[in-house]
Write a protein that holds these residues in place. Structure first.
Motif, mmCIF file in Angstrom:
data_model
loop_
_atom_site.group_PDB
_atom_site.id
_atom_site.type_symbol
_atom_site.label_atom_id
_atom_site.label_comp_id
_atom_site.label_asym_id
_atom_site.label_seq_id
_atom_site.Cartn_x
_atom_site.Cartn_y
_atom_site.Cartn_z
ATOM 1 N N CYS A 150 -65.382 36.512 4.853
ATOM 2 C CA CYS A 150 -65.605 37.787 6.880
ATOM 3 C C CYS A 150 -65.692 38.741 6.605
ATOM 4 N N GLU A 151 -64.670 39.107 5.240
ATOM 5 C CA GLU A 151 -64.890 40.802 5.061
ATOM 6 C C GLU A 151 -66.074 41.408 4.618
ATOM 7 N N ALA A 152 -66.588 40.668 3.741
ATOM 8 C CA ALA A 152 -67.917 40.591 3.305
ATOM 9 C C ALA A 152 -69.105 40.641 4.308
ATOM 10 N N GLY A 153 -68.582 40.062 5.656
ATOM 11 C CA GLY A 153 -69.930 39.609 6.251
ATOM 12 C C GLY A 153 -70.834 38.946 6.299
ATOM 13 N N LEU B 116 -62.627 33.989 -8.838
ATOM 14 C CA LEU B 116 -64.025 33.461 -8.652
ATOM 15 C C LEU B 116 -64.424 33.530 -7.529
ATOM 16 N N TYR B 117 -63.647 33.389 -6.494
ATOM 17 C CA TYR B 117 -64.263 34.132 -4.988
ATOM 18 C C TYR B 117 -64.988 35.024 -4.737
ATOM 19 N N ARG B 118 -63.975 36.302 -5.503
ATOM 20 C CA ARG B 118 -64.376 37.020 -5.229
ATOM 21 C C ARG B 118 -66.294 36.923 -6.140
ATOM 22 N N LYS B 119 -66.552 36.439 -6.862
ATOM 23 C CA LYS B 119 -68.115 36.267 -7.179
ATOM 24 C C LYS B 119 -69.158 35.508 -6.781
ATOM 25 N N VAL B 120 -68.343 34.064 -6.273
ATOM 26 C CA VAL B 120 -69.246 33.572 -5.223
ATOM 27 C C VAL B 120 -69.639 34.550 -3.798
ATOM 28 N N VAL B 121 -68.426 35.045 -3.186
ATOM 29 C CA VAL B 121 -68.662 36.198 -2.679
ATOM 30 C C VAL B 121 -69.869 36.996 -2.443
ATOM 31 N N GLY B 122 -70.087 37.462 -3.259
ATOM 32 C CA GLY B 122 -70.858 38.811 -3.759
ATOM 33 C C GLY B 122 -72.209 37.828 -3.929
ATOM 34 N N ALA B 123 -72.126 36.727 -4.282
ATOM 35 C CA ALA B 123 -73.404 36.105 -4.392
ATOM 36 C C ALA B 123 -74.074 35.836 -3.483
ATOM 37 N N ALA C 216 -59.344 33.434 10.289
ATOM 38 C CA ALA C 216 -59.559 34.314 9.425
ATOM 39 C C ALA C 216 -60.117 35.351 9.487
ATOM 40 N N GLY C 217 -60.642 35.893 11.193
ATOM 41 C CA GLY C 217 -61.407 37.346 11.781
ATOM 42 C C GLY C 217 -62.769 36.676 12.403
ATOM 43 N N TYR C 218 -63.015 35.457 11.986
ATOM 44 C CA TYR C 218 -64.939 35.232 12.809
ATOM 45 C C TYR C 218 -64.452 35.282 14.020
ATOM 46 N N ARG C 219 -65.590 35.582 14.752
ATOM 47 C CA ARG C 219 -65.503 36.110 16.039
ATOM 48 C C ARG C 219 -67.083 35.432 17.078
ATOM 49 N N GLN D 38 -73.491 37.112 -0.367
ATOM 50 C CA GLN D 38 -74.101 38.787 -0.021
ATOM 51 C C GLN D 38 -75.824 38.655 -0.777
ATOM 52 N N ARG D 39 -75.548 38.495 -1.824
ATOM 53 C CA ARG D 39 -76.900 39.188 -2.440
ATOM 54 C C ARG D 39 -78.016 38.227 -1.918
ATOM 55 N N GLY D 40 -77.629 36.938 -1.705
ATOM 56 C CA GLY D 40 -78.481 35.400 -1.500
ATOM 57 C C GLY D 40 -79.009 35.653 -0.093
ATOM 58 N N GLY D 41 -78.174 35.857 0.669
ATOM 59 C CA GLY D 41 -78.373 36.218 2.359
ATOM 60 C C GLY D 41 -77.900 33.875 3.044
ATOM 61 N N VAL D 42 -77.052 33.769 1.840
ATOM 62 C CA VAL D 42 -76.366 32.873 2.689
ATOM 63 C C VAL D 42 -75.184 32.622 3.550
ATOM 64 N N ALA D 43 -75.106 31.452 4.589
ATOM 65 C CA ALA D 43 -73.954 31.580 5.405
ATOM 66 C C ALA D 43 -72.679 30.633 4.768
ATOM 67 N N MET D 44 -71.701 30.135 5.106
ATOM 68 C CA MET D 44 -70.806 30.326 4.383
ATOM 69 C C MET D 44 -70.163 28.683 5.382
ATOM 70 N N GLU D 45 -70.097 27.294 4.777
ATOM 71 C CA GLU D 45 -70.339 26.737 5.645
ATOM 72 C C GLU D 45 -68.192 26.382 6.204
ATOM 73 N N VAL D 46 -67.699 26.297 7.495
ATOM 74 C CA VAL D 46 -66.430 26.374 7.134
ATOM 75 C C VAL D 46 -66.335 24.353 7.755
ATOM 76 N N SER D 47 -65.676 23.695 7.252
ATOM 77 C CA SER D 47 -65.784 22.424 7.572
ATOM 78 C C SER D 47 -64.666 21.534 7.070
#
Length: 310
Positions: free
Chosen positions: A241-244, A201-208, A273-276, A210-219
């Motif tokens: 992070c791996e998906a950019g 399910l995470y993979r589907k969200v990450v792909g979406a 998680a790898g973010y800079r 990417q396609r939608g050009g949205v950021a992920m909130e870290v809360s």
């Protein structure tokens, strides 16, 4: 570093909370002052769309779906109990803080009601929002993160609840409605977990995303609830992070003392998680990636310096 998810009115008022729709200057300023004292450099106010009477003609009745009368009635009651804000007053309060020289942005937390997007968007376009964040709080008539109906996890099954929830998050990511996915795995809020982590399910969200050009909130909000973990989970954040996929930082504050809650710990979490870099918004909606400082560095790095780019 910005706190890009802050509310000026709690769902449950305290004696020291102003009445809904009233914005005392010192109360607004208290959110900003607290956030700055914890290392944030700006505050983005993002009140819930569903609380504004201006959106009632656009979204009322969203709960009239599904076959669970108890969920329908709970959401109807909850909606009208929380319907107590006006857009003009909210916008005036935030822009007034900016006029006083405070580093604030005007945002909105857009509750995802898929059948009502066109009417919602028509109202949003009437105001000068700098950015919009989006969230899934309802699965049809079920208010998925409300404690009064948490029993639905047992009735529906945790895995099914996660499938339904993340399916909507993926749709939101590709809707073009918002720039950021707020608390992207809030479905875990009360500690309900799948037998196996739902990486599919995470993979589907990450792909979406990417396609939608949205950021992920870290809360940091999840740290204040039974789950005891930031949003999103370490696995989902690493996959992002791996998906950019860029990130923003957030507290989901509803009281002044929660602004930029555990902000430095949140930066550590994102860096682990790898973010800079993080996404920064400007007045009018411009966005750019800026360095994510190391909170444990001996001397904080000026994000405008050449050293910050190394």
């Amino acid at each position: 570093m910005g706190d890009y998810h802050v509310h000026l009115h709690p769902h449950v008022p305290r004696p020291d909370s102003p009445p809904p729709g009233v914005y005392p200057v010192d109360y607004v300023d208290a959110f900003v002052e607290t956030a700055l004292s914890r290392g944030a450099t700006e505050v983005g106010f993002t009140e819930h769309l569903h609380r504004f009477v201006d959106f009632e003609p656009a979204v009322a009745g969203f709960w009239n779906v599904g076959s669970r009368p108890d969920l329908v009635e709970h959401s109807r009651t909850y909606y009208y109990d929380d319907l107590n804000l006006r857009l003009d007053r909210y916008v005036e309060a935030v822009l007034g803080a900016r006029d006083r020289g405070l580093p604030v942005l005007l945002g909105m937390e857009v509750d995802f009601f898929p059948a009502h997007l066109e009417k919602m968007t028509a109202v949003l376009r009437q105001y000068p929002f700098d950015y919009l964040i989006g969230s899934v709080h309802w699965i049809d008539a079920w208010s998925v993160d409300h404690p009064a109906v948490a029993y639905e996890f047992e009735r529906r099954g945790v895995r099914r609840a996660y499938e339904d929830y993340f399916g909507l998050v993926a749709d939101l990511a590709e809707s073009g409605l918002v720039k950021v996915l707020a608390h992207p795995d809030v479905v875990k809020k009360f500690g309900h977990r799948c037998a196996e982590e739902p990486v599919d399910l995470y993979r589907k969200v990450v792909g979406a995303a990417q396609r939608g050009g949205v950021a992920m909130e870290v809360s940091s909000a999840g740290l204040r609830y039974p789950v005891g973990e930031p949003y999103p989970s370490p696995s989902l954040l690493r996959m992002s992070c791996e998906a950019g996929i860029p990130i923003t930082l957030a507290s989901d504050a509803h009281y002044p003392e929660q602004a930029a809650d555990q902000h430095r710990e949140l930066v550590r979490y994102a860096r682990a998680a790898g973010y800079r870099h993080r996404l920064a918004f400007g007045v009018g909606g411009a966005a750019e990636l800026v360095p994510l400082p190391d909170p444990d560095a001996a001397e904080p790095i000026d994000p405008t310096s050449n050293e910050a780019e190394r």
